[in-house]
Structures are given as C-alpha cells and as structure tokens.
Design a protein around this motif. Sequence first.
Motif, PDB file in Angstrom:
ATOM      1  N   ARG A   1       0.847  -1.187   0.000  1.00 56.51           N
ATOM      2  CA  ARG A   1       0.000   0.000   0.000  1.00 56.51           C
ATOM      3  C   ARG A   1       0.888   1.244   0.000  1.00 56.51           C
ATOM      4  O   ARG A   1       1.830   1.334   0.786  1.00 56.51           O
ATOM      5  CB  ARG A   1      -0.879   0.038   1.249  1.00 56.51           C
ATOM      6  CG  ARG A   1      -1.962  -0.979   1.272  1.00 56.51           C
ATOM      7  CD  ARG A   1      -2.875  -0.772   2.504  1.00 56.51           C
ATOM      8  NE  ARG A   1      -3.955  -1.727   2.475  1.00 56.51           N
ATOM      9  CZ  ARG A   1      -3.968  -2.870   3.146  1.00 56.51           C
ATOM     10  NH1 ARG A   1      -2.948  -3.196   3.921  1.00 56.51           N
ATOM     11  NH2 ARG A   1      -4.985  -3.690   3.060  1.00 56.51           N
TER      12      ARG A   1
ATOM     13  N   GLU B   1       2.510  -5.675   4.069  1.00 57.13           N
ATOM     14  CA  GLU B   1       1.896  -6.530   5.084  1.00 57.13           C
ATOM     15  C   GLU B   1       1.798  -7.949   4.555  1.00 57.13           C
ATOM     16  O   GLU B   1       1.616  -8.169   3.369  1.00 57.13           O
ATOM     17  CB  GLU B   1       0.497  -6.023   5.428  1.00 57.13           C
ATOM     18  CG  GLU B   1       0.480  -4.635   6.005  1.00 57.13           C
ATOM     19  CD  GLU B   1      -0.926  -4.068   6.118  1.00 57.13           C
ATOM     20  OE1 GLU B   1      -1.901  -4.820   5.936  1.00 57.13           O
ATOM     21  OE2 GLU B   1      -1.038  -2.866   6.374  1.00 57.13           O
TER      22      GLU B   1
ATOM     23  N   SER C   1       3.638   0.634   2.733  1.00 61.75           N
ATOM     24  CA  SER C   1       3.256  -0.366   3.717  1.00 61.75           C
ATOM     25  C   SER C   1       3.321  -1.734   3.064  1.00 61.75           C
ATOM     26  O   SER C   1       2.803  -1.926   1.961  1.00 61.75           O
ATOM     27  CB  SER C   1       1.832  -0.075   4.206  1.00 61.75           C
ATOM     28  OG  SER C   1       1.316  -1.168   4.914  1.00 61.75           O
TER      29      SER C   1
ATOM     30  N   ARG D   1       7.831   5.368   6.005  1.00 62.87           N
ATOM     31  CA  ARG D   1       6.389   5.145   6.175  1.00 62.87           C
ATOM     32  C   ARG D   1       5.562   5.629   4.992  1.00 62.87           C
ATOM     33  O   ARG D   1       4.432   6.064   5.133  1.00 62.87           O
ATOM     34  CB  ARG D   1       5.898   5.765   7.472  1.00 62.87           C
ATOM     35  CG  ARG D   1       6.532   5.127   8.674  1.00 62.87           C
ATOM     36  CD  ARG D   1       5.977   5.625   9.940  1.00 62.87           C
ATOM     37  NE  ARG D   1       6.635   4.891  11.031  1.00 62.87           N
ATOM     38  CZ  ARG D   1       6.414   5.096  12.268  1.00 62.87           C
ATOM     39  NH1 ARG D   1       5.559   6.020  12.638  1.00 62.87           N
ATOM     40  NH2 ARG D   1       7.034   4.414  13.182  1.00 62.87           N
TER      41      ARG D   1
ATOM     42  N   PHE E   1       9.633   2.312   2.702  1.00 63.91           N
ATOM     43  CA  PHE E   1       9.073   1.583   3.845  1.00 63.91           C
ATOM     44  C   PHE E   1       9.483   2.257   5.153  1.00 63.91           C
ATOM     45  O   PHE E   1       8.651   2.527   6.018  1.00 63.91           O
ATOM     46  CB  PHE E   1       9.537   0.122   3.814  1.00 63.91           C
ATOM     47  CG  PHE E   1       9.058  -0.679   4.987  1.00 63.91           C
ATOM     48  CD1 PHE E   1       7.768  -1.180   5.012  1.00 63.91           C
ATOM     49  CD2 PHE E   1       9.898  -0.938   6.062  1.00 63.91           C
ATOM     50  CE1 PHE E   1       7.315  -1.925   6.098  1.00 63.91           C
ATOM     51  CE2 PHE E   1       9.461  -1.678   7.145  1.00 63.91           C
ATOM     52  CZ  PHE E   1       8.163  -2.175   7.166  1.00 63.91           C
TER      53      PHE E   1
END
Length: 149
Positions: A89, A117, A115, A112, A109
């Motif tokens: 994302r 996951e 993302s 931030r 990453f």
Amino acid sequence: MNIPNFKLPALVARIGHRLPQWPHALTLVAGLNAAAKMKLLPLDSLELLEGRSFLVEVLDTGGRASFTYRDGLFRPQFSAPASPDLCFRANLSAFLQMLARQEDPDTLFFNRELSIEGDTELGLVVKNMLDAVEWPQLRGLPGFSQQAD
C-alpha cells in the motif's frame, strides 16, 4: 526529472473506491506476464510465488489490484481475498518513484510511505526479484534517469 512526493486530493480516492477495480488487476497482470515472458523476472523467484495471493493498493487513487500466480502465469482476482499473502500500500507518487528507481522500497518503507503486510519471507522474495529487474525500455524516456539504479 524527479518525481515529487505528492498526495492526490481525498476526493480522488473516494471516487476511485466506487469504480470497478478489476481493470487495475487486468492491467497489472498483463504487465507482469509480459515481464515474465521477456525473462525479466527470474524463474526461480517466480516458482516461489506459486499459489500466493497479492494485493496492490494505491491509497490516494482508491485503486486496488488483486492477483495470484498459478501455473506459470499471473492471474487477476476479481475480488480481493480477506487476507492476501502479501499486500503493498502506498500513494501514487511512491509507486512512481519506485518504478523510476528514484527511491527504493526499503527507503519508502522506513519513511512510512510504503506499507508491506503479510508473509515477510515472500515480501523479501518479491523485493529482491524486482530489485534485480533491469528496465531497459524505461531508459531515455522523459522523466526516467539514464543513471537509474
């Protein structure tokens, strides 16, 4: 030319969420299959993707692409699984910066802006596979540096 860090207005994502998402998956899968056919993606890495599900979400556009890799082909999933094996994302600018090799996934990453996951080992396989790809067709196009890497 550098791609600036930007975020589209929230209205774009609100509209984008309401639009059909399958065209995104079809487009992404077509590109991935073309890269695989051109042998830009290493076969040994592709084999590790077998049967796994993926979701790419462009947050500020409201776009989502869900796909899987099965029997040597990337295949769209017309409804995203509740918990894909791996999910990326980011806002559009972060994905464009990665494509242009202006920023690497690790930097995005840790800042931030990206993302990731899901299955950590699978994420490393995908990251390393994409890092190894040479994108000769992008070099020389406006906005893509000759010294990308």
